[in-house]
Design a protein around this motif. Sequence first.
Motif, mmCIF file in Angstrom:
data_model
loop_
_atom_site.group_PDB
_atom_site.id
_atom_site.type_symbol
_atom_site.label_atom_id
_atom_site.label_comp_id
_atom_site.label_asym_id
_atom_site.label_seq_id
_atom_site.Cartn_x
_atom_site.Cartn_y
_atom_site.Cartn_z
ATOM 1 N N LEU A 70 1.314 5.925 4.348
ATOM 2 C CA LEU A 70 0.515 4.924 5.048
ATOM 3 C C LEU A 70 0.633 5.113 6.557
ATOM 4 O O LEU A 70 1.725 5.062 7.110
ATOM 5 N N ASP A 71 -0.488 5.285 7.207
ATOM 6 C CA ASP A 71 -0.515 5.462 8.657
ATOM 7 C C ASP A 71 -1.068 4.185 9.292
ATOM 8 O O ASP A 71 -2.266 3.924 9.234
ATOM 9 N N ASP A 72 -0.188 3.381 9.861
ATOM 10 C CA ASP A 72 -0.571 2.121 10.505
ATOM 11 C C ASP A 72 -1.404 1.245 9.569
ATOM 12 O O ASP A 72 -2.555 0.892 9.868
ATOM 13 N N PRO A 73 -0.846 0.858 8.404
ATOM 14 C CA PRO A 73 -1.612 0.090 7.417
ATOM 15 C C PRO A 73 -1.936 -1.324 7.903
ATOM 16 O O PRO A 73 -1.210 -1.901 8.717
ATOM 17 N N VAL A 74 -3.025 -1.863 7.372
ATOM 18 C CA VAL A 74 -3.410 -3.239 7.671
ATOM 19 C C VAL A 74 -3.642 -3.977 6.352
ATOM 20 O O VAL A 74 -3.721 -3.370 5.285
ATOM 21 N N GLY A 75 -3.757 -5.293 6.425
ATOM 22 C CA GLY A 75 -4.087 -6.095 5.257
ATOM 23 C C GLY A 75 -3.090 -5.969 4.126
ATOM 24 O O GLY A 75 -1.880 -6.004 4.330
ATOM 25 N N ILE A 76 -3.611 -5.802 2.905
ATOM 26 C CA ILE A 76 -2.767 -5.761 1.722
ATOM 27 C C ILE A 76 -1.797 -4.585 1.747
ATOM 28 O O ILE A 76 -0.665 -4.692 1.289
ATOM 29 N N LEU A 77 -2.221 -3.454 2.295
ATOM 30 C CA LEU A 77 -1.321 -2.301 2.356
ATOM 31 C C LEU A 77 -0.170 -2.570 3.320
ATOM 32 O O LEU A 77 0.958 -2.110 3.096
ATOM 33 N N ARG A 78 -0.433 -3.300 4.393
ATOM 34 C CA ARG A 78 0.633 -3.686 5.311
ATOM 35 C C ARG A 78 1.614 -4.620 4.618
ATOM 36 O O ARG A 78 2.827 -4.490 4.759
ATOM 37 N N THR A 79 1.064 -5.545 3.829
ATOM 38 C CA THR A 79 1.918 -6.461 3.076
ATOM 39 C C THR A 79 2.794 -5.716 2.085
ATOM 40 O O THR A 79 3.993 -5.991 1.959
ATOM 41 N N ILE A 80 2.204 -4.762 1.374
ATOM 42 C CA ILE A 80 2.969 -3.962 0.413
ATOM 43 C C ILE A 80 4.133 -3.264 1.098
ATOM 44 O O ILE A 80 5.266 -3.264 0.598
ATOM 45 N N LYS A 81 3.881 -2.692 2.257
ATOM 46 C CA LYS A 81 4.948 -2.011 3.001
ATOM 47 C C LYS A 81 5.993 -3.001 3.483
ATOM 48 O O LYS A 81 7.205 -2.756 3.372
ATOM 49 N N ASP A 82 5.551 -4.127 4.020
ATOM 50 C CA ASP A 82 6.481 -5.115 4.576
ATOM 51 C C ASP A 82 7.423 -5.684 3.519
ATOM 52 O O ASP A 82 8.598 -5.931 3.805
ATOM 53 N N VAL A 83 6.923 -5.902 2.308
ATOM 54 C CA VAL A 83 7.764 -6.501 1.262
ATOM 55 C C VAL A 83 8.460 -5.452 0.401
ATOM 56 O O VAL A 83 9.285 -5.782 -0.446
ATOM 57 N N GLY A 84 8.119 -4.180 0.588
ATOM 58 C CA GLY A 84 8.783 -3.108 -0.154
ATOM 59 C C GLY A 84 8.317 -2.959 -1.591
ATOM 60 O O GLY A 84 9.112 -2.620 -2.487
ATOM 61 N N ALA A 85 7.033 -3.177 -1.820
ATOM 62 C CA ALA A 85 6.503 -3.112 -3.194
ATOM 63 C C ALA A 85 6.058 -1.705 -3.585
ATOM 64 O O ALA A 85 5.778 -0.870 -2.730
ATOM 65 N N PHE A 86 6.018 -1.468 -4.882
ATOM 66 C CA PHE A 86 5.456 -0.251 -5.487
ATOM 67 C C PHE A 86 6.112 1.040 -4.998
ATOM 68 O O PHE A 86 5.437 2.051 -4.787
ATOM 69 N N LYS A 87 7.432 1.017 -4.833
ATOM 70 C CA LYS A 87 8.153 2.236 -4.478
ATOM 71 C C LYS A 87 8.375 3.081 -5.727
ATOM 72 O O LYS A 87 8.862 2.587 -6.746
ATOM 73 N N ALA A 88 8.022 4.346 -5.647
ATOM 74 C CA ALA A 88 8.154 5.253 -6.792
ATOM 75 C C ALA A 88 9.598 5.269 -7.290
ATOM 76 O O ALA A 88 10.544 5.294 -6.498
#
Length: 198
Positions: A70-88
């Motif tokens: 993710l390169d400077d994500p916004v919206g839902i993708l930013r949320t996913i990164k911030d909360v640490g979701a969907f890590k392989a």
Amino acid sequence: MPTPTNTALLLIGFQNDYFAKDGILHSVIEESSRVSGVLQNTLGLLEDASQVFDLIVSTPILFTDGYNELDDPVGILRTIKDVGAFKAGQFGSQTIPEFKAYEDIITEIPGKRGLNAFSNTHLEALLREKGIEHLVLAGTVTSICIDSTGRHAADLGFKVTILSDCTSSRTIFEQDFYCENVFPLYGEVRSSSTILRG
């Protein structure tokens, strides 16, 4: 209307971070999923899948620990990164255990890292190879990944059906709004029971 010929079921987002009670993003879709009976209806569809679908595909979303994809994500993708979701490799990114009984009939296509299941995956190539003409969508989130994927599929020339009782959104209002006002602009909205009845 979907028939057993040239029809595929596309499963989006059926992962623990959304559907497990302790999933990081479970609260986002919990009410909409519960009211519509999304999981139960989807499992019922899988039980009789051979009568309806030539192909069943799942496109899980997965990220590395540092979310380098993710390169400077916004919206839902930013949320996913911030909360640490969907890590392989972690619990949250795993396919829900309820699908274990159907793993022999589900083809998993990795690579999804955004909203659209066609982006970064070989989904289109597989559908073309199998002669699929009609794509039926189930999963979450209705207003994001389902809509994005459905629109793209329609642009590619596929007939699109969204299952109203096998998809869930952030709110019940949002779910109803998309099913009544957005999806009919490029596809068909049906329930799982009408699909099974043909």
